[in-house]
Scaffold this motif. Structure first.
Motif, PDB file in Angstrom:
ATOM      1  N   MET A   1       0.728  -1.113  -1.212  1.00 47.67           N
ATOM      2  CA  MET A   1       2.113  -0.690  -0.869  1.00 47.67           C
ATOM      3  C   MET A   1       2.319  -0.792   0.681  1.00 47.67           C
ATOM      4  N   GLU A   2       3.140  -1.424   1.310  1.00 48.81           N
ATOM      5  CA  GLU A   2       3.316  -1.774   2.919  1.00 48.81           C
ATOM      6  C   GLU A   2       4.107  -0.435   3.092  1.00 48.81           C
ATOM      7  N   LEU A   3       3.469   0.354   3.962  1.00 43.96           N
ATOM      8  CA  LEU A   3       4.263   1.543   4.394  1.00 43.96           C
ATOM      9  C   LEU A   3       5.422   1.169   5.580  1.00 43.96           C
ATOM     10  N   SER A   4       5.272   0.020   6.230  1.00 46.01           N
ATOM     11  CA  SER A   4       6.216  -0.337   7.017  1.00 46.01           C
ATOM     12  C   SER A   4       7.512  -0.641   6.153  1.00 46.01           C
ATOM     13  N   LYS A   5       7.447  -0.941   5.035  1.00 50.96           N
ATOM     14  CA  LYS A   5       8.661  -1.202   4.113  1.00 50.96           C
ATOM     15  C   LYS A   5       9.296   0.134   3.426  1.00 50.96           C
TER      16      LYS A   5
END
Length: 89
Positions: A1-5
């Motif tokens: 999971m990419e937090l920036s997304k």
């Protein structure tokens, strides 16, 4: 999971003068609602307040991650606020 997304610039607030935990939570929920991440501001706020009532979500060094489970969530996301002064709670 990419937090920036899971967030965007509109969901990040710097240098806020909010004074209470309740003000911060209401502000963050409102931002999520304005960005279309949740469908029902009141229902999600109630879920976050219920979760906070079980165990406060403050971690350490002034960091807290208030959250809640609700069918009002349309998209997994988060909002951030950085305060000018820490809240003693």
């Amino acid at each position: 999971m990419e937090l920036s997304k899971l967030t965007n610039e509109s969901l990040i607030t710097l240098n806020s003068d909010l004074k209470t935990k309740q003000e911060v939570i209401q502000y963050l929920v409102s931002k999520l609602y304005q960005e279309g991440k949740i469908s029902d501001e009141k229902a999600f706020l109630a879920a976050v307040e219920e979760r906070e009532g079980l165990t406060p979500t403050g971690i350490d060094s002034g960091l807290a991650i208030p959250h809640g489970k609700s069918s009002a969530v349309k998209t997994a996301s988060f909002a951030v606020v950085i305060l000018n002064q820490p809240i003693e709670d």
